[in-house]
Design a protein around this motif. Sequence first.
Motif, PDB file in Angstrom:
ATOM      1  N   MET A  54     -17.620 -22.602  -2.953  1.00 33.88           N
ATOM      2  CA  MET A  54     -18.498 -22.211  -4.049  1.00 33.88           C
ATOM      3  C   MET A  54     -19.627 -21.340  -3.522  1.00 33.88           C
ATOM      4  O   MET A  54     -20.074 -21.515  -2.395  1.00 33.88           O
ATOM      5  N   THR A  55     -20.062 -20.417  -4.347  1.00 33.32           N
ATOM      6  CA  THR A  55     -21.113 -19.500  -3.927  1.00 33.32           C
ATOM      7  C   THR A  55     -22.235 -19.481  -4.960  1.00 33.32           C
ATOM      8  O   THR A  55     -22.030 -19.794  -6.129  1.00 33.32           O
ATOM      9  N   VAL A  56     -23.413 -19.111  -4.484  1.00 36.66           N
ATOM     10  CA  VAL A  56     -24.583 -19.009  -5.346  1.00 36.66           C
ATOM     11  C   VAL A  56     -25.182 -17.628  -5.149  1.00 36.66           C
ATOM     12  O   VAL A  56     -25.296 -17.144  -4.018  1.00 36.66           O
ATOM     13  N   THR A  57     -25.564 -16.973  -6.222  1.00 36.30           N
ATOM     14  CA  THR A  57     -26.120 -15.627  -6.109  1.00 36.30           C
ATOM     15  C   THR A  57     -27.572 -15.671  -5.641  1.00 36.30           C
ATOM     16  O   THR A  57     -28.262 -16.687  -5.759  1.00 36.30           O
ATOM     17  N   GLY A  58     -28.017 -14.528  -5.123  1.00 37.75           N
ATOM     18  CA  GLY A  58     -29.407 -14.413  -4.702  1.00 37.75           C
ATOM     19  C   GLY A  58     -30.377 -14.630  -5.848  1.00 37.75           C
ATOM     20  O   GLY A  58     -31.480 -15.155  -5.655  1.00 37.75           O
ATOM     21  N   ILE A  59     -29.969 -14.242  -7.051  1.00 33.47           N
ATOM     22  CA  ILE A  59     -30.841 -14.431  -8.222  1.00 33.47           C
ATOM     23  C   ILE A  59     -31.136 -15.913  -8.421  1.00 33.47           C
ATOM     24  O   ILE A  59     -32.287 -16.315  -8.642  1.00 33.47           O
ATOM     25  N   VAL A  60     -30.093 -16.737  -8.334  1.00 33.34           N
ATOM     26  CA  VAL A  60     -30.274 -18.179  -8.529  1.00 33.34           C
ATOM     27  C   VAL A  60     -31.132 -18.769  -7.412  1.00 33.34           C
ATOM     28  O   VAL A  60     -32.030 -19.582  -7.662  1.00 33.34           O
ATOM     29  N   ILE A  61     -30.872 -18.358  -6.172  1.00 37.71           N
ATOM     30  CA  ILE A  61     -31.660 -18.867  -5.041  1.00 37.71           C
ATOM     31  C   ILE A  61     -33.134 -18.513  -5.217  1.00 37.71           C
ATOM     32  O   ILE A  61     -34.023 -19.342  -4.996  1.00 37.71           O
ATOM     33  N   LYS A  62     -33.409 -17.291  -5.631  1.00 32.45           N
ATOM     34  CA  LYS A  62     -34.798 -16.879  -5.856  1.00 32.45           C
ATOM     35  C   LYS A  62     -35.447 -17.707  -6.955  1.00 32.45           C
ATOM     36  O   LYS A  62     -36.613 -18.114  -6.838  1.00 32.45           O
ATOM     37  N   ASN A  63     -34.712 -17.953  -8.031  1.00 32.65           N
ATOM     38  CA  ASN A  63     -35.262 -18.761  -9.127  1.00 32.65           C
ATOM     39  C   ASN A  63     -35.574 -20.182  -8.663  1.00 32.65           C
ATOM     40  O   ASN A  63     -36.588 -20.772  -9.050  1.00 32.65           O
ATOM     41  N   ILE A  64     -34.691 -20.737  -7.827  1.00 35.01           N
ATOM     42  CA  ILE A  64     -34.921 -22.087  -7.299  1.00 35.01           C
ATOM     43  C   ILE A  64     -36.174 -22.104  -6.426  1.00 35.01           C
ATOM     44  O   ILE A  64     -37.012 -23.013  -6.530  1.00 35.01           O
ATOM     45  N   ILE A  65     -36.321 -21.103  -5.563  1.00 39.26           N
ATOM     46  CA  ILE A  65     -37.497 -21.032  -4.687  1.00 39.26           C
ATOM     47  C   ILE A  65     -38.775 -20.914  -5.517  1.00 39.26           C
ATOM     48  O   ILE A  65     -39.785 -21.576  -5.233  1.00 39.26           O
ATOM     49  N   TYR A  92     -21.650 -27.655  -6.099  1.00 42.14           N
ATOM     50  CA  TYR A  92     -22.806 -26.803  -6.365  1.00 42.14           C
ATOM     51  C   TYR A  92     -24.104 -27.402  -5.833  1.00 42.14           C
ATOM     52  O   TYR A  92     -24.968 -26.683  -5.329  1.00 42.14           O
ATOM     53  N   TRP A  93     -24.273 -28.720  -5.945  1.00 45.57           N
ATOM     54  CA  TRP A  93     -25.497 -29.325  -5.401  1.00 45.57           C
ATOM     55  C   TRP A  93     -25.565 -29.123  -3.895  1.00 45.57           C
ATOM     56  O   TRP A  93     -26.619 -28.807  -3.337  1.00 45.57           O
ATOM     57  N   SER A  94     -24.436 -29.300  -3.220  1.00 46.91           N
ATOM     58  CA  SER A  94     -24.404 -29.122  -1.769  1.00 46.91           C
ATOM     59  C   SER A  94     -24.639 -27.666  -1.385  1.00 46.91           C
ATOM     60  O   SER A  94     -25.444 -27.362  -0.498  1.00 46.91           O
ATOM     61  N   THR A  95     -23.943 -26.753  -2.071  1.00 47.83           N
ATOM     62  CA  THR A  95     -24.067 -25.328  -1.756  1.00 47.83           C
ATOM     63  C   THR A  95     -25.479 -24.823  -2.014  1.00 47.83           C
ATOM     64  O   THR A  95     -26.059 -24.098  -1.195  1.00 47.83           O
ATOM     65  N   ALA A  96     -26.034 -25.191  -3.159  1.00 46.88           N
ATOM     66  CA  ALA A  96     -27.385 -24.735  -3.498  1.00 46.88           C
ATOM     67  C   ALA A  96     -28.388 -25.212  -2.461  1.00 46.88           C
ATOM     68  O   ALA A  96     -29.255 -24.450  -2.014  1.00 46.88           O
TER      69      ALA A  96
END
Length: 329
Positions: free
Chosen positions: A1-12, A159-163
């Motif tokens: 599973m992959t997560v986009t940079g947009i999602v990572i930025k929103n999480i940060i 997804y929880w692990s990947t994120a």
Amino acid sequence: MTVTGIVIKNIIRKLLAGQDYRSEVLSLINAEFLQYVVDFFKRIAWAKLDNENVTADWYKKELLCLDSLTKEEVAVHSGLNMKTISNMYNSASKQIVLEASLEHYDTLYDAINSLTEQDNIDVALTIKFRDVSVDLNINESLIVINTLAVKRSALRGGYWSTAGKQVEKPLMIALCALFKVPKKYYDQRNLPESQRESDFYLFDDTGKDYPGEVKLMGKGNPESADAVYARDSRFLVANKLSDTNKQQMDSEGILWVELQTENGYKRFEEVLKTLSIPYEPFTGDLQSTLDRILPVILSDDVQDSVTPEVVLSESEQRNESGSELLVEF
């Protein structure tokens, strides 16, 4: 599973603002799961269009035994997840997965038959697609429901692990950039094998390393503290920490930062000061500053590595003084 940079930025952004980040991950899970449900139901509807009977034998033939299916698809369709198969058989080869899935499916189908014969209960699913209606009896309906439940569980765990893994290092880099820590003090290049277990490293002027952990877990989760002690870490950054966790770390001299509190990220200044890492106090507007920092750390695309390239490559213009910042603001 992959997560986009947009999602990572929103999480940060949410973590540093003291907000709960889980809505970002849940949105990903919901979107992919609902798309899976639609595609799964379409497959059954197409079988009807092709004049095939939707039976238990059809389900086994089309959703377990097709060569074009991946082993992950076979496992989910049978009502199993890959981790369970790997733990049971000490292998996750496609042949093992197929054998385990067929065996489990037969057992599941027999159990459903036994249940429905004993209890006076009826469940039916009707799928309509392009004016064609497909009716599933109770046995078929329960198999479909079980498959969807397993798929949802697999997506949730993945997804929880990947994120978590993909947010750890970008989050720490963003913190270092906020406090204007020169890049050389958190350079993640060429770490010895013995130093690769920890999530992030800080370095002082002598080159001494300080391993740290990043844990995005629920309050009181013992794994947060366990990882710190197991890896002899000097600091922990977490979204939530229990009072017991904090007291234990204080008594052991382990520095900690709890993000999900008002201005919780500012406690990172204490970590830097205690470890003699050069920094500047941050007094600006958090979100507008992140607007400048985050694009330097990550693109908006799917991230191939958990460690951003910005802390792995040499600068184009080497700063001999060692005072080069990731972002000037």
